[in-house]
Scaffold this active site. Sequence first.
Site, mmCIF file in Angstrom:
data_model
loop_
_atom_site.group_PDB
_atom_site.id
_atom_site.type_symbol
_atom_site.label_atom_id
_atom_site.label_comp_id
_atom_site.label_asym_id
_atom_site.label_seq_id
_atom_site.Cartn_x
_atom_site.Cartn_y
_atom_site.Cartn_z
ATOM 1 N N ASN A 188 -5.626 -2.394 -4.497
ATOM 2 C CA ASN A 188 -5.652 -0.950 -4.232
ATOM 3 C C ASN A 188 -4.821 -0.285 -5.343
ATOM 4 O O ASN A 188 -4.343 -0.946 -6.270
ATOM 5 C CB ASN A 188 -5.155 -0.633 -2.812
ATOM 6 C CG ASN A 188 -3.734 -1.133 -2.564
ATOM 7 O OD1 ASN A 188 -2.903 -1.174 -3.474
ATOM 8 N ND2 ASN A 188 -3.449 -1.517 -1.333
ATOM 9 N N SER A 244 -9.247 1.269 -3.189
ATOM 10 C CA SER A 244 -9.016 2.600 -2.629
ATOM 11 C C SER A 244 -7.925 3.307 -3.417
ATOM 12 O O SER A 244 -6.901 2.712 -3.729
ATOM 13 C CB SER A 244 -8.638 2.516 -1.147
ATOM 14 O OG SER A 244 -7.440 1.807 -0.975
ATOM 15 N N ASP A 291 0.845 -1.194 0.000
ATOM 16 C CA ASP A 291 0.000 0.000 0.000
ATOM 17 C C ASP A 291 0.880 1.245 0.000
ATOM 18 O O ASP A 291 1.982 1.213 0.567
ATOM 19 C CB ASP A 291 -0.898 -0.005 1.255
ATOM 20 C CG ASP A 291 -2.168 0.797 1.047
ATOM 21 O OD1 ASP A 291 -2.318 1.445 -0.017
ATOM 22 O OD2 ASP A 291 -3.027 0.778 1.947
ATOM 23 N N GLY A 313 -9.629 -3.752 3.939
ATOM 24 C CA GLY A 313 -9.427 -4.301 2.594
ATOM 25 C C GLY A 313 -10.065 -5.686 2.489
ATOM 26 O O GLY A 313 -10.686 -6.022 1.485
ATOM 27 N N ASP A 314 -9.917 -6.471 3.548
ATOM 28 C CA ASP A 314 -10.488 -7.830 3.561
ATOM 29 C C ASP A 314 -12.009 -7.778 3.628
ATOM 30 O O ASP A 314 -12.705 -8.548 2.964
ATOM 31 C CB ASP A 314 -9.934 -8.611 4.767
ATOM 32 C CG ASP A 314 -8.415 -8.702 4.722
ATOM 33 O OD1 ASP A 314 -7.864 -8.717 3.605
ATOM 34 O OD2 ASP A 314 -7.787 -8.752 5.783
ATOM 35 N N PHE A 320 -1.788 1.092 -5.460
ATOM 36 C CA PHE A 320 -0.392 0.656 -5.556
ATOM 37 C C PHE A 320 -0.317 -0.740 -6.174
ATOM 38 O O PHE A 320 0.507 -1.009 -7.060
ATOM 39 C CB PHE A 320 0.247 0.683 -4.155
ATOM 40 C CG PHE A 320 1.649 0.148 -4.103
ATOM 41 C CD1 PHE A 320 2.648 0.675 -4.915
ATOM 42 C CD2 PHE A 320 1.992 -0.883 -3.226
ATOM 43 C CE1 PHE A 320 3.962 0.175 -4.866
ATOM 44 C CE2 PHE A 320 3.286 -1.378 -3.167
ATOM 45 C CZ PHE A 320 4.273 -0.846 -3.992
ATOM 46 N N GLU A 321 -1.208 -1.631 -5.740
ATOM 47 C CA GLU A 321 -1.218 -2.994 -6.290
ATOM 48 C C GLU A 321 -1.595 -2.977 -7.775
ATOM 49 O O GLU A 321 -1.066 -3.772 -8.569
ATOM 50 C CB GLU A 321 -2.194 -3.865 -5.480
ATOM 51 C CG GLU A 321 -1.661 -4.154 -4.077
ATOM 52 C CD GLU A 321 -2.731 -4.512 -3.052
ATOM 53 O OE1 GLU A 321 -2.354 -4.869 -1.925
ATOM 54 O OE2 GLU A 321 -3.945 -4.398 -3.334
HETATM 55 N N1 LIG Z 1 -9.885 6.060 6.331
HETATM 56 C C1 LIG Z 1 -10.960 5.519 5.748
HETATM 57 N N2 LIG Z 1 -12.125 6.213 5.712
HETATM 58 C C2 LIG Z 1 -13.237 5.698 5.145
HETATM 59 N N3 LIG Z 1 -13.287 4.483 4.562
HETATM 60 C C3 LIG Z 1 -12.163 3.729 4.551
HETATM 61 C C4 LIG Z 1 -10.941 4.214 5.149
HETATM 62 N N4 LIG Z 1 -9.988 3.260 4.989
HETATM 63 C C5 LIG Z 1 -10.587 2.250 4.320
HETATM 64 N N5 LIG Z 1 -11.884 2.527 4.057
HETATM 65 C C6 LIG Z 1 -12.877 1.662 3.360
HETATM 66 O O1 LIG Z 1 -12.270 0.410 3.146
HETATM 67 C C7 LIG Z 1 -12.200 0.112 1.745
HETATM 68 C C8 LIG Z 1 -10.902 -0.619 1.463
HETATM 69 O O2 LIG Z 1 -9.828 0.280 1.621
HETATM 70 P P1 LIG Z 1 -8.415 -0.149 2.146
HETATM 71 O O3 LIG Z 1 -8.547 -0.816 3.462
HETATM 72 O O4 LIG Z 1 -7.532 1.031 2.080
HETATM 73 O O5 LIG Z 1 -8.053 -1.222 1.027
HETATM 74 P P2 LIG Z 1 -6.708 -2.014 0.797
HETATM 75 O O6 LIG Z 1 -6.459 -2.825 2.048
HETATM 76 O O7 LIG Z 1 -7.031 -2.859 -0.392
HETATM 77 O O8 LIG Z 1 -5.653 -0.998 0.568
HETATM 78 C C9 LIG Z 1 -12.345 1.448 1.042
HETATM 79 O O9 LIG Z 1 -12.967 1.302 -0.232
HETATM 80 C C10 LIG Z 1 -13.241 2.208 2.008
HETATM 81 O O10 LIG Z 1 -14.584 1.848 1.742
HETATM 82 C C1 LIG Z 2 -2.251 -11.210 9.162
HETATM 83 C C2 LIG Z 2 -2.899 -10.151 8.312
HETATM 84 N N1 LIG Z 2 -3.812 -10.511 7.384
HETATM 85 C C3 LIG Z 2 -4.415 -9.595 6.603
HETATM 86 C C4 LIG Z 2 -4.119 -8.241 6.706
HETATM 87 C C5 LIG Z 2 -4.842 -7.309 5.755
HETATM 88 O O1 LIG Z 2 -5.420 -6.200 6.306
HETATM 89 P P1 LIG Z 2 -6.146 -5.097 5.379
HETATM 90 O O2 LIG Z 2 -7.530 -5.630 5.139
HETATM 91 O O3 LIG Z 2 -6.148 -3.875 6.201
HETATM 92 O O4 LIG Z 2 -5.384 -4.978 4.094
HETATM 93 C C6 LIG Z 2 -3.188 -7.828 7.642
HETATM 94 C C7 LIG Z 2 -2.858 -6.374 7.784
HETATM 95 N N2 LIG Z 2 -1.487 -6.127 7.827
HETATM 96 C C8 LIG Z 2 -2.563 -8.806 8.462
HETATM 97 O O5 LIG Z 2 -1.628 -8.463 9.382
#
Ligand SMILES: Nc1ncnc2c1ncn2[C@@H]1O[C@H](COP(=O)(O)OP(=O)(O)O)[C@@H](O)[C@H]1O
Ligand SMILES: Cc1ncc(COP(=O)(O)O)c(CN)c1O
Length: 230
Positions: free
Chosen positions: A145, A182, A117, A222-223, A147-148
């Site tokens: 996301n 995102s 990310d 993200g999950d 970056f990916e």
């Molecule tokens: N700071 C935030 N404020 C509001 N929504 C968020 C925020 N962070 C994540 N989200 C929600 O979670 C979704 C996934 O984002 P994120 O966790 O950043 O994805 P990834 O883990 O793939 O980078 C976003 O589309 C948004 O709906």
């Molecule tokens: C073990 C593990 N699995 C999954 C994730 C993924 O989390 P996110 O949904 O915020 O990308 C994380 C976050 N570093 C993690 O530590």
Amino acid sequence: MEDPRVLSIQSHVVSGYVGNKSAVFPLQLLGFEVDAINSVQFSNHTGYNTVKGQILTEKELAELVQGLSENNIEYYTHLLTGYVGSVSFLNQISSVVKHLREKNPNLIYVCDPVMGDSGKLYVPKELIPIYKNFIVPLATIITPNLFETELLTDITIKNVVDVWKAVDILHKKGCETVVISSAELGDDSSILSIFASTVKDKSLKKLSMDIKKTANKFTGTGDLFASSVF
Ligand SMILES: Nc1ncnc2c1ncn2[C@@H]1O[C@H](COP(=O)(O)OP(=O)(O)O)[C@@H](O)[C@H]1O
Ligand SMILES: Cc1ncc(COP(=O)(O)O)c(CN)c1O
């Protein structure tokens, strides 16, 4: 529609919510029967100072799927995968997708190609070409996301035009639906954008959505997001 049944291969944490802890309950609320394989069992997510626990090997993953197979209980409508930490485990996931598609050729594979990310890679770099060349072409839906998305397409994304260029590359690799979970593109740092695109029967549907970003930093979102694109 047949009863939806998901195999979710993701992390388990004892404390907190990431991976299967984030995805299983929401999917159950959406009416899916969910079978979970825990790719790791950790005390907590990796943002803490220490992490203790166990990592499932590719051999153990194959063994679990073999067990399902020998009992003839490996019919799934959907497969969901998230964070994967090694080349060998990711290669085994390819085999699992192929095996489940032999059982159900219409299997929908939702892949969150978790690699990093905001310019920071948090998996070994050797995983990038495997996602690019083998996993994306197998996936029905991917949820990278920003970056990916750059890593998967070798494009530097600076604006919305670049986003759709990258999405097009991912479709050409064989992936039907691309959802960018995102992206922070404009000058306004309080806005998060989501982009989605589907190609089906030669018709292309695109949508984008801006959401208000809260000041907090979340883990596991993200999950949760990947489990909600079903
Ligand atoms: N700071 C935030 N404020 C509001 N929504 C968020 C925020 N962070 C994540 N989200 C929600 O979670 C979704 C996934 O984002 P994120 O966790 O950043 O994805 P990834 O883990 O793939 O980078 C976003 O589309 C948004 O709906
Ligand atoms: C073990 C593990 N699995 C999954 C994730 C993924 O989390 P996110 O949904 O915020 O990308 C994380 C976050 N570093 C993690 O530590």
